[in-house]
Scaffold this active site. Structure first.
Site, short mmCIF file in Angstrom:
data_model
loop_
_atom_site.label_atom_id
_atom_site.label_comp_id
_atom_site.label_asym_id
_atom_site.label_seq_id
_atom_site.Cartn_x
_atom_site.Cartn_y
_atom_site.Cartn_z
N THR A 1 -20.89 1.83 10.67
CA THR A 1 -20.97 3.20 11.18
C THR A 1 -22.43 3.49 11.51
OG1 THR A 1 -19.11 3.80 9.77
CG2 THR A 1 -20.48 5.61 10.60
N PHE B 1 -11.97 2.33 10.89
CA PHE B 1 -11.35 3.53 10.30
C PHE B 1 -10.53 3.21 9.05
CE2 PHE B 1 -12.09 4.37 14.78
CZ PHE B 1 -12.76 5.59 14.73
N ASN C 1 -14.81 11.28 10.40
CA ASN C 1 -15.07 11.36 8.96
C ASN C 1 -15.49 12.77 8.54
OD1 ASN C 1 -14.30 8.86 8.26
ND2 ASN C 1 -16.31 8.09 7.69
N PHE D 1 -4.69 15.13 3.61
CA PHE D 1 -6.05 15.51 3.22
C PHE D 1 -6.15 16.97 2.77
CE2 PHE D 1 -9.48 12.45 3.47
CZ PHE D 1 -8.74 11.34 3.80
N GLY E 1 -9.21 18.64 -5.42
CA GLY E 1 -9.61 17.63 -6.40
C GLY E 1 -11.03 17.86 -6.86
N CYS F 1 -18.54 6.65 2.38
CA CYS F 1 -18.50 7.11 3.77
C CYS F 1 -18.69 8.61 3.96
CB CYS F 1 -17.20 6.66 4.43
SG CYS F 1 -17.15 4.87 4.62
N LYS G 1 -11.71 7.23 -5.85
CA LYS G 1 -10.31 7.53 -5.58
C LYS G 1 -9.47 6.37 -6.11
CE LYS G 1 -9.80 5.59 -0.98
NZ LYS G 1 -9.23 5.77 0.34
N1 LIG Z 1 -16.23 1.24 2.93
C1 LIG Z 1 -15.45 1.86 3.78
O1 LIG Z 1 -14.37 2.37 3.44
C2 LIG Z 1 -15.83 1.93 5.24
C3 LIG Z 1 -14.89 2.33 6.19
C4 LIG Z 1 -15.25 2.40 7.53
C5 LIG Z 1 -16.56 2.11 7.90
N2 LIG Z 1 -17.48 1.76 6.96
C6 LIG Z 1 -18.84 1.42 7.39
O2 LIG Z 1 -18.94 -0.01 7.42
C7 LIG Z 1 -20.26 -0.42 7.04
C8 LIG Z 1 -20.16 -1.35 5.84
O3 LIG Z 1 -19.62 -0.62 4.75
P1 LIG Z 1 -19.13 -1.36 3.42
O4 LIG Z 1 -18.54 -0.31 2.55
O5 LIG Z 1 -18.33 -2.55 3.80
O6 LIG Z 1 -20.54 -1.83 2.82
P2 LIG Z 1 -20.80 -2.74 1.56
O7 LIG Z 1 -22.03 -2.21 0.92
O8 LIG Z 1 -19.56 -2.87 0.74
O9 LIG Z 1 -21.10 -4.18 2.17
C9 LIG Z 1 -22.21 -4.49 2.94
C10 LIG Z 1 -22.51 -5.97 2.77
O10 LIG Z 1 -23.51 -6.35 3.70
C11 LIG Z 1 -24.32 -7.34 3.08
N3 LIG Z 1 -25.59 -7.44 3.81
C12 LIG Z 1 -26.62 -6.57 3.85
N4 LIG Z 1 -27.58 -7.03 4.67
C13 LIG Z 1 -27.15 -8.21 5.17
C14 LIG Z 1 -27.67 -9.16 6.08
N5 LIG Z 1 -28.86 -8.98 6.66
N6 LIG Z 1 -26.95 -10.27 6.35
C15 LIG Z 1 -25.75 -10.46 5.77
N7 LIG Z 1 -25.19 -9.59 4.91
C16 LIG Z 1 -25.88 -8.48 4.61
C17 LIG Z 1 -24.45 -6.84 1.65
O11 LIG Z 1 -24.85 -7.87 0.77
C18 LIG Z 1 -23.02 -6.35 1.39
O12 LIG Z 1 -22.21 -7.37 0.84
C19 LIG Z 1 -21.03 0.88 6.76
O13 LIG Z 1 -21.70 1.27 7.92
C20 LIG Z 1 -19.93 1.88 6.45
O14 LIG Z 1 -20.30 3.20 6.75
C21 LIG Z 1 -17.14 1.65 5.63
#
Ligand SMILES: NC(=O)c1ccc[n+]([C@@H]2O[C@H](COP(=O)([O-])OP(=O)(O)OC[C@H]3O[C@@H](n4cnc5c(N)ncnc54)[C@H](O)[C@@H]3O)[C@@H](O)[C@H]2O)c1
Length: 431
Positions: free
Chosen positions: A119, A147, A206, A247, A251, A258, A319
């Protein structure tokens, strides 16, 4: 197709695994060697229903690979950047991980499509484009915001409501659309748009969902004050199709990786463009109020005197169905009650170890939801795990020192709880 996914967190690991499930050859790359070692052993570093089975079977079939090395990127036709974009102190998204990953990719592959799955604020794709062209390369860029919801991430990814693609390079856009075709056979749309619109779509979605949560939480607080019942009000509201029922569950406040950061980042974008917003910044303020409101309910019950009292939390994940504790409302409750002198104990089916990393003292963890209640003076339900939904109230009462429940997910029937002799607090329920 040969795909690389950079970052094996909630989004990267689920995306990579699901792409391999539909037949692609996927390499997942992460800088964290501990995560990669676990994955090579068939162990998922995150709790996500259904993920381990897909991970193991595709790994065994040889089309899902895990590594800390960027060497494999050279064979990829598309590289998905799925690293974290956490908040900076001013609320803006920190893009350091993204640009670091991009630079690592460009060292070995100067042609593949760069797909921005993380994101990212509006305008990031232009920054990336400039960054790439300054190095003399021409990789096409596609924004493909994700999403999925933690807790149902695998099924969300495999059955998406929609796919959003932002691009200017038609061929690159078509290639990524083709990749998703097996997932939208039921007719769900793939929307092609500008990179800017794709970036904005994710933040707007979001922030809208976060606003719904904050809205119903405020109405629930008003119900507490006036005697109206949030459950009746919710029914009355949600039968209106313009409003809908999703939604609208009051809670303890939203958390997770996010909503809090994305609402803040959208406000930071408004500040950058000097657009004066009122509604979006208030979503987060309302959420902070909600977190404090529930902690105060507990403190007020004890008239501020929590010294030495054992208080038990059921659930610390932000959650149900996830081990993610980022921005969990449980942390605020813990901090407030611990400061007031309470000894906090908790039980969570799988987020316990992550929560202990956030907390410091006066906290203990139990491995059983009933044992956790031994000598407790209050039970606080923080997470809506299914196993908490129909508990044995007489067992709870036998364990506790005083029969007192704060049900901050409105899981229980008021009448049943009262019949079992408990003092009962909920959020906005008055019947
Ligand atoms: N978690 C969610 O539910 C969700 C949903 C939709 C979008 N997003 C978006 O997706 C993105 C990732 O979110 P997430 O929750 O998966 O993050 P996360 O923190 O769970 O995972 C990120 C991963 O990236 C790795 N990383 C960091 N720098 C790196 C690099 N240079 N090379 C390789 N790996 C590297 C970290 O070690 C980590 O394992 C964010 O922008 C978030 O906003 C998350």
């Amino acid at each position: 197709m040969d795909i690389s996914v950079i970052g094996t967190g909630y989004v990267g690991l689920v995306s990579g695994t699901c792409f391999s499930e539909i037949g692609h050859n996927v390499t997942c790359i992460d800088i964290d060697p501990e995560k990669i070692n676990k994955l090579k052993d068939g162990i998922s570093p995150i709790h996500e229903p259904g993920l381990t089975d897909y991970l193991k079977s595709n790994f065994a079939k040889g089309r899902l690979h895990f590594t800390t090395s960027y060497d494999s990127v050279k064979n990829a036709s598309a590289v998905f950047l799925a690293v974290g974009t956490p908040s900076l102190p001013n609320g803006d998204a920190n893009l350091d991980y993204l640009f670091q990953a991009l630079d690592n990719v460009l060292e070995t592959n100067t042609e593949s499509i760069i797909v921005i799955k993380s994101t990212v604020p509006v305008g990031t794709s232009s920054q990336i484009k400039d960054h790439i062209s300054k190095k003399g390369f021409k990789n096409p860029i596609v924004n493909n915001p994700e999403f999925l919801r933690e807790g149902s991430a695998v099924s969300d990814f495999l059955k998406p409501d929609r796919i959003v693609l932002g691009f200017t390079n038609e061929k690159a856009g078509e290639t990524i659309a083709e990749l998703y075709k097996p997932l939208v056979r039921q007719g769900n749309p793939i929307y092609s748009m500008s990179n800017l619109s794709a970036e904005m779509t994710k933040y707007a979605s979001n922030s809208f969902l976060a606003a719904k949560v904050s809205f119903i939480n405020e109405v629930a607080r008003l119900c507490d004050a006036t005697g109206a019942d949030i459950q009746e009000v919710k029914k009355g509201m949600s039968s209106d199709q313009r409003i809908g029922s999703q939604f609208l569950y009051p809670g303890p406040g939203y958390g997770g990786s996010c909503f809090p950061k994305d609402v803040k980042a959208l406000k930071a974008t408004a500040d950058k463009y000097k657009v004066n917003l009122k509604l979006i910044p208030s979503i987060d303020m309302t959420n902070d109020d909600q977190k404090n409101y529930i902690a105060e309910k507990v403190i007020n019950h004890f008239e501020g005197n929590l010294k030495g009292k054992k208080i038990t939390l059921w659930g610390v994940a932000f959650k149900a169905n996830t081990d993610d504790v980022r921005e969990t409302p449980a942390l605020n409750i813990y901090e407030k009650l611990e400061k007031a002198g309470a000894n906090i104990n908790f039980y969570d089916p799988c987020a316990g170890e992550n929560f202990l990393k956030l907390t410091s003292n006066n906290i203990s963890q139990s491995q059983d939801m009933y044992e956790a209640l031994e000598d407790s003076e209050a039970l606080i339900v923080v997470t809506e795990w299914r196993e908490f939904q129909t508990p044995d109230f007489s067992r709870i009462k036998d364990k506790m020192k005083t029969p007192l429940i704060f049900d901050f997910r409105n899981l229980f029937e008021t009448e049943q709880v009262l019949k079992n002799g408990f003092t009962y607090y909920s959020i906005g329920k008055n019947s």
